[in-house]
Design a protein around this motif. Structure first.
Motif, PDB file in Angstrom:
ATOM      1  N   LEU A 178      91.612 -59.341  69.234  1.00 39.83           N
ATOM      2  CA  LEU A 178      92.865 -58.590  69.873  1.00 39.83           C
ATOM      3  C   LEU A 178      92.712 -57.163  69.562  1.00 39.83           C
ATOM      4  O   LEU A 178      92.569 -57.004  68.175  1.00 39.83           O
ATOM      5  CB  LEU A 178      94.163 -59.474  69.988  1.00 39.83           C
ATOM      6  N   ARG A 179      93.092 -56.294  70.325  1.00 38.22           N
ATOM      7  CA  ARG A 179      93.610 -55.018  69.912  1.00 38.22           C
ATOM      8  C   ARG A 179      94.872 -54.584  70.296  1.00 38.22           C
ATOM      9  O   ARG A 179      95.528 -54.932  71.404  1.00 38.22           O
ATOM     10  CB  ARG A 179      92.587 -54.019  70.551  1.00 38.22           C
ATOM     11  N   ALA A 180      95.572 -53.968  69.477  1.00 41.39           N
ATOM     12  CA  ALA A 180      96.811 -53.618  69.565  1.00 41.39           C
ATOM     13  C   ALA A 180      96.802 -52.036  70.405  1.00 41.39           C
ATOM     14  O   ALA A 180      96.705 -50.963  69.342  1.00 41.39           O
ATOM     15  CB  ALA A 180      97.843 -53.670  68.475  1.00 41.39           C
ATOM     16  N   ILE A 181      97.137 -51.759  71.550  1.00 36.10           N
ATOM     17  CA  ILE A 181      97.161 -50.484  72.270  1.00 36.10           C
ATOM     18  C   ILE A 181      98.530 -50.184  72.440  1.00 36.10           C
ATOM     19  O   ILE A 181      99.352 -50.667  73.017  1.00 36.10           O
ATOM     20  CB  ILE A 181      96.465 -50.748  73.585  1.00 36.10           C
ATOM     21  N   GLN A 182      98.818 -48.962  71.919  1.00 33.35           N
ATOM     22  CA  GLN A 182      99.990 -48.251  71.989  1.00 33.35           C
ATOM     23  C   GLN A 182     100.273 -47.373  73.294  1.00 33.35           C
ATOM     24  O   GLN A 182      99.173 -46.935  73.628  1.00 33.35           O
ATOM     25  CB  GLN A 182     100.591 -47.325  70.690  1.00 33.35           C
ATOM     26  N   VAL A 183     101.348 -47.585  73.849  1.00 30.34           N
ATOM     27  CA  VAL A 183     101.442 -46.923  75.263  1.00 30.34           C
ATOM     28  C   VAL A 183     102.943 -46.047  75.191  1.00 30.34           C
ATOM     29  O   VAL A 183     103.794 -46.721  74.927  1.00 30.34           O
ATOM     30  CB  VAL A 183     101.426 -47.772  76.333  1.00 30.34           C
ATOM     31  N   ILE A 184     102.542 -44.745  75.291  1.00 30.71           N
ATOM     32  CA  ILE A 184     103.679 -43.885  75.221  1.00 30.71           C
ATOM     33  C   ILE A 184     104.190 -43.098  76.582  1.00 30.71           C
ATOM     34  O   ILE A 184     103.286 -42.673  77.089  1.00 30.71           O
ATOM     35  CB  ILE A 184     103.398 -42.525  74.303  1.00 30.71           C
ATOM     36  N   ASN A 185     105.537 -43.344  76.993  1.00 31.18           N
ATOM     37  CA  ASN A 185     106.019 -43.032  78.402  1.00 31.18           C
ATOM     38  C   ASN A 185     107.274 -42.367  78.136  1.00 31.18           C
ATOM     39  O   ASN A 185     108.224 -43.071  78.204  1.00 31.18           O
ATOM     40  CB  ASN A 185     105.837 -44.206  79.141  1.00 31.18           C
TER      41      ASN A 185
END
Length: 458
Positions: free
Chosen positions: A414-421
């Protein structure tokens, strides 16, 4: 540190030269403990590196032509293409011993239950009005799983590699295992059956460093067969050449850990049963003449009793010559410690792949250990349980790398993808801070990229 002669063998059994390292009365630092505990003195990664670099370069340049030559040189088999036909996978499963199939199915079931529980949850954190930062766990697209051959057959390693990848949601899985001369140049049929049981239909008869190279860089199609597409992550145990290849391609692909020749350490006190300690040391020595079996104890009486048991049991086991060689090597032996405190410190310095705790209050002692691939607590949790049916994963870091790396698990895939909104108001709230920090770092355009959104110069 004092190294004394091994305990004497019983007169009726072949000798096991299980050496003794005496740490009692030595106020050793962590560095001193790491230097004192038994370690292999056979070929190092540095020795293997140039050979592996040559193999990797050759596979990249010549593709299947190179793989064909290595199959002939290292495995003694002729190949047109290493992809295992689907019919061979189906046949292997159909002909699998029913008792072995039932055991594999139970192992798969337990491994799945544990792996399915490992997947971390996605999170959304609201840091202010309209300011949301998320972390989403996303599987890699494709993985290459390596299952070793050598002196034993490892269908259990098929399970340990495949199950967490499936639990992570990986869509494309390829598996490689060395070709076997006795089986027409295919991997061992039990390996093929385990792959079929798990629904893996892309299986290659490729061994060693060349398999890792093929996974990392891919191999173009030939008239004899299709393209082997490159992968994103390579996992699986192997010998020093496999471990070195994984180290050298790390960065091109992700890897799990540098899992080399197996090792066991047992922390035991006077309450331990010598026959069980000896049986467990032998169980890992059975893998390979270079396998490491280490007993750490504050009891001379236990150490002496274990030596007697080692000689008796080693003489009676099927692979006695291999076992005696492993137990007599520099990587194996008994470490005498002053007390349990020094024993725990020695365990953390050794950072074993497998660590068994056979002491009074074993669970409490196990909770104090910081460096180990997996910890087995008490008389009824032997390493063999973890190898097959505990539900845990047996692909674990070796050679002290458990001090900084983990065993194979779902997060490997798995990869941890950060999402900024952020909304306009949320960005405006911190815009001044961004401008200040951009100025402090002499990166004014960073600040201007923010203020441009509000029609103001930075």
């Amino acid at each position: 540190m004092t190294i004394t002669p091994e305990f004497p063998a019983t007169p009726t059994a072949p000798a096991v030269s299980f050496r003794t390292v005496d740490l009692r009365g030595k106020g050793l630092t962590l560095a001193g403990l790491r230097a004192a505990v038994p370690r292999a003195q056979h070929q190092t990664v540095a020795d293997a590196e140039q050979k592996v670099l040559d193999i990797i370069g050759d596979v990249r340049r010549r593709g299947y032509d190179a793989l064909t030559e290595y199959a002939q040189r290292f495995d003694g088999v002729e190949q047109d293409h290493p992809l295992v036909p689907a019919a061979e996978l189906a046949r292997a499963l159909a002909e699998l011993d029913p008792a072995v199939r039932k055991a594999l199915e139970e192992s798969i079931s337990r491994a799945r239950r544990f792996a399915d529980s490992q997947r971390p949850r996605n999170i959304d954190v609201e840091l202010g009005d309209g300011a949301i930062v998320s972390q989403n766990w996303v599987p890699v697209a494709r993985v290459g799983l390596y299952v070793p051959g050598g002196l034993a057959v490892y269908p259990s390693s098929v399970i340990m590699n495949v199950v967490p990848a499936l639990a992570a949601g990986v869509a494309s899985i390829a598996l490689a295992s060395p070709p076997q001369k006795d089986f027409g140049g295919l991997p061992h049929p039990t390996i093929l059956a385990a792959a079929a049981l798990l629904g893996i239909n892309e299986v290659y008869a490729i061994g060693g460093a060349q398999a890792i190279a093929a996974f990392a860089y891919g191999v173009d199609a030939t008239t004899a067969g299709p393209t082997l597409e490159p992968v994103d992550v390579v996992t699986g145990p192997g010998n020093i050449f496999v471990a070195t290849a994984k180290r050298l391609v790390k960065g091109v692909v992700g890897i799990d850990s540098e899992a080399g020749t197996t090792e066991i350490a047992i922390l035991a006190d006077s309450t331990a049963q010598p026959r069980l300690v000896a049986a467990d040391l032998i169980s890992q020595a059975e893998h390979d003449p270079k396998a490491a079996s280490v007993l750490i104890t504050d009891s001379e009486d236990l150490a002496a009793a274990v030596q007697i048991e080692l000689n008796t049991q080693a003489a009676a086991t099927k692979h006695s010559e291999r076992v005696r060689e492993a137990l007599s090597g520099p990587q194996s032996g008994v470490v005498l410690v002053e007390d349990l405190e020094q024993g725990v410190a020695a365990c953390d310095a050794y950072a074993a792949e497998h660590l068994e705790i056979m002491t009074a209050n074993a669970a409490a002692v196990a909770a104090r250990i910081r460096n180990a691939g997996a910890i087995f607590v008490g008389d009824y949790s032997p390493v063999s349980l973890g190898d097959y049916c505990a539900g845990s994963n047996h692909v674990l870091p070796t050679s002290g790398t458990a001090a900084f790396s983990s065993g194979l698990n779902v997060t490997t895939f798995l990869r941890a993808i950060q999402v900024i909104n952020y909304t306009k108001g949320a960005l405006q709230e911190v815009s001044g801070h961004i401008v200040s920090l951009a100025g402090a770092e002499d990166l004014p355009a960073h600040g201007q990229a923010v203020t441009a959104r509000f029609g103001k110069p930075a």
